[in-house]
Design an enzyme around this catalytic site. Sequence first.
Site, short mmCIF file in Angstrom:
data_model
loop_
_atom_site.label_atom_id
_atom_site.label_comp_id
_atom_site.label_asym_id
_atom_site.label_seq_id
_atom_site.Cartn_x
_atom_site.Cartn_y
_atom_site.Cartn_z
N CYS A 161 0.86 -1.19 0.00
CA CYS A 161 0.00 0.00 0.00
C CYS A 161 0.89 1.24 0.00
CB CYS A 161 -0.94 0.10 1.19
SG CYS A 161 -2.07 -1.26 1.34
N ARG A 184 3.82 -0.23 -4.89
CA ARG A 184 3.55 -0.79 -3.56
C ARG A 184 2.22 -1.54 -3.48
NH1 ARG A 184 6.83 1.12 0.28
NH2 ARG A 184 5.33 0.54 1.87
N TRP A 200 -2.78 -2.64 -1.67
CA TRP A 200 -2.51 -4.05 -1.91
C TRP A 200 -3.31 -4.77 -0.83
CZ3 TRP A 200 -0.33 -8.22 0.73
CH2 TRP A 200 0.01 -9.33 -0.06
N ASN A 206 -1.48 1.67 5.78
CA ASN A 206 -0.66 0.63 5.15
C ASN A 206 -0.24 -0.32 6.27
OD1 ASN A 206 1.37 -0.86 3.88
ND2 ASN A 206 2.87 0.79 4.04
N GLY A 207 -0.64 -1.59 6.18
CA GLY A 207 -0.26 -2.54 7.24
C GLY A 207 -1.43 -3.44 7.60
N GLU A 216 16.23 -18.06 -9.92
CA GLU A 216 15.87 -16.67 -10.16
C GLU A 216 15.23 -16.50 -11.56
OE1 GLU A 216 15.38 -14.13 -8.56
OE2 GLU A 216 15.60 -12.43 -9.90
N LYS A 218 11.48 -15.05 -12.21
CA LYS A 218 11.21 -13.91 -13.09
C LYS A 218 10.11 -14.26 -14.08
CE LYS A 218 12.56 -11.29 -11.43
NZ LYS A 218 13.35 -11.29 -10.23
N GLU A 235 6.56 -14.71 -12.26
CA GLU A 235 5.93 -13.54 -11.64
C GLU A 235 5.43 -12.52 -12.64
OE1 GLU A 235 8.44 -11.35 -8.92
OE2 GLU A 235 10.16 -11.58 -10.23
N HIS A 271 16.15 -36.99 -10.77
CA HIS A 271 15.47 -37.48 -9.55
C HIS A 271 13.99 -37.11 -9.55
CE1 HIS A 271 19.26 -38.80 -7.91
NE2 HIS A 271 19.78 -37.63 -8.26
N LYS A 308 5.75 -4.36 -4.54
CA LYS A 308 7.20 -4.27 -4.49
C LYS A 308 7.76 -4.48 -3.09
CE LYS A 308 11.16 -3.30 -6.41
NZ LYS A 308 11.68 -4.41 -7.20
C1 F6R Z 1 10.95 -10.84 -7.09
C2 F6R Z 1 10.90 -9.88 -6.02
C3 F6R Z 1 10.63 -10.38 -4.65
C4 F6R Z 1 11.56 -9.69 -3.65
C5 F6R Z 1 11.20 -10.09 -2.21
C6 F6R Z 1 12.16 -9.49 -1.20
O1 F6R Z 1 11.24 -10.23 -8.31
O2 F6R Z 1 11.04 -8.71 -6.22
O3 F6R Z 1 10.76 -11.76 -4.58
O4 F6R Z 1 12.87 -10.04 -3.95
O5 F6R Z 1 9.90 -9.68 -1.92
O6 F6R Z 1 12.14 -8.11 -1.25
P1 F6R Z 1 13.28 -7.24 -0.62
O7 F6R Z 1 14.52 -7.52 -1.38
O8 F6R Z 1 12.82 -5.83 -0.79
O9 F6R Z 1 13.39 -7.65 0.81
#
Ligand code: F6R
Length: 615
Positions: free
Chosen positions: A2, A27, A75, A101-102, A488, A492, A495, A511, A610
């Site tokens: 949020c 956010r 969010w 927010n929270g 990773e 990517k 998501e 396996h 984010k």
């Molecule tokens: C994936 C992504 C998330 C963050 C995770 C941790 O692309 O962005 O998986 O890596 O939420 O976030 P931070 O690094 O801000 O603690």
Amino acid sequence: MCGIVGYLGPREAYPIIIEGLKRLEYRGYDSAGIALFDGNDLKVSKTKGKVADLEARSEKEITKHGSVGIGHTRWATHGVPNDVNSHPHISNSGELVIIHNGIIENYESLKKELISRGYTFQSDTDTEVLVNLIEDVKKQEKVKLGKAVQIALNQVIGAYAIAVFDKNKPEEIVIARLGSPLAIGIGEDEFFIASDASPFLEYTKDAIYLEDEEMAIIRFHKGIKIRKIKDDSLVDPYIQKLQLNLEEIEKSGYDHFMLKEIHEQPKAITDTYRGRLLRHEAIIKMAGVEDNMKKFLNADRIIIVACGTSWHAGLVAEYIFEDLARVPVEVEYASEFRYRNPIITEKDVLIAISQSGETADTLAAIKLAKSKGAFVFGVCNVVGSSIARETDAGAYTHAGPEIGVASTKAFTTQITVLTLMALRLARAKGAISSSDFRNHLLELEMIPKKVEESLKSEAHIKMIADAYKDSHNCLYLGRGFNFPVALEGALKLKEISYIHAEGYPAAEMKHGPIALIDENMPVIVIATKKGHYEKVVSNIQEIKSRKGKIIGIVTQGDVQVKELADHVIEIPETLESLSPLLTTIPLQLLSYHIAVMLGKNVDQPRNLAKSVTVE
Ligand code: F6R
């Protein structure tokens, strides 16, 4: 999660809040809303959807005038994203308006209590409970808004960043934080409130970041008073000069922030090692490590905690620290670590990795480790973030603002910092020879150029993306330093394109996952020259004999994999330990182009946000 924006001053608040919300949409983007005091009354407009939907709706609904206002981009946590659950929320009397927010964890018991006293609720949110709790306290105790907020928050369990005002006293906004970030921008007789500084950068560079358990009463013409929520003590405000520029948070001609951030990696990596990697002097300078060298040298082990992409960077670091510095490393999901009663001693060093510096689980893991006496080191990107402040020492990544929800440059700059740390430690321990150390410095210094070169494959990667965009599943394989890169790469893809993808150590395929291979399964295999090359080639043969489609990430000039694979993407040669900084690049571009071709919202993928400030 949020985003919060507020304004109090002589200007029209509406455009400031709307533009600010757009910058904070990373956010959360389930719904958005705004409340303005237009000189006579409170005007509220809110809607499910994005800030653009709010603009369209408020055009018809409200006059958009007023120099006091608060806005929110959501969010969803409690209650589905719909118009009613959108913020702002208004108290039963219609006098108080709040954004939040929270999560208020004890909202159900508070709600029951308020219902028994005659309060009614329109939404399913915890936030509507909070605004009515504040109203109830204000009436029962006959106190001003600031005091009512303070008393109410002392009854609340959970996390919050809030902004609230009373339409009968619109020259004052009360804000408070616990666990969710909140900044105040200070202009000339005007105040901005926001979850981060981006909404007010063009108006002021002076900012106060509220600490946890602090609240501020902001009054037009009168200034700010900051107090501790628990004991009411006054806090001296610390005004920071922001270093951030507006250009850094704009798309600069790119279609998406994600693409811009992928292309920024050469610069981000250079910025991250600048002043630390001193090749000519053959040293690495990192104040946070230097000042605490004893802690590192005496550590029985290093525990790395993080979430998501940052956790993947932690896994890469495990290989690097163990290989170069010969220290045992454990990498933990912060969310698991914090709840599994881990054994932590004063001889442990905990490294917390976080782009945002606000991730709730990582923050909680840090607090737990600190309470057991461990030394805690932070690797964060956002300067002044909660994790950066909570850790005993740290090193910033200097990636610049990362706005695309899918993390890209944060990952490669985290690996850069962690590599520098491992090398510094290796040198201090005598675990690396001087020539090997020098060679690492040289190779690391050349990485930005090599990332630039890797980015030149974009047109070729786009063609591969077109060929596989309609796949329903995808496998990513890698070994050694590149196993976490496979994880990773898969993250990517899933998501931002919503295609199911899995990352595996290449040798694990037999396996179980090999059962999935048929002519419809694209398998992206990281098969660079160094690092178990021959073994990975065997894995490729196994896939090929089961008709899987192979996309190989190979070292320039590779012949063997080229013969077997359906496609190859070349990257420049480097040391094995540094190769994740290059192998990651084509995987980022592949995911990006597939998602764009599928028409997905790359910068704001569904259900994500984010910064994950809730558990
Ligand atoms: C994936 C992504 C998330 C963050 C995770 C941790 O692309 O962005 O998986 O890596 O939420 O976030 P931070 O690094 O801000 O603690």
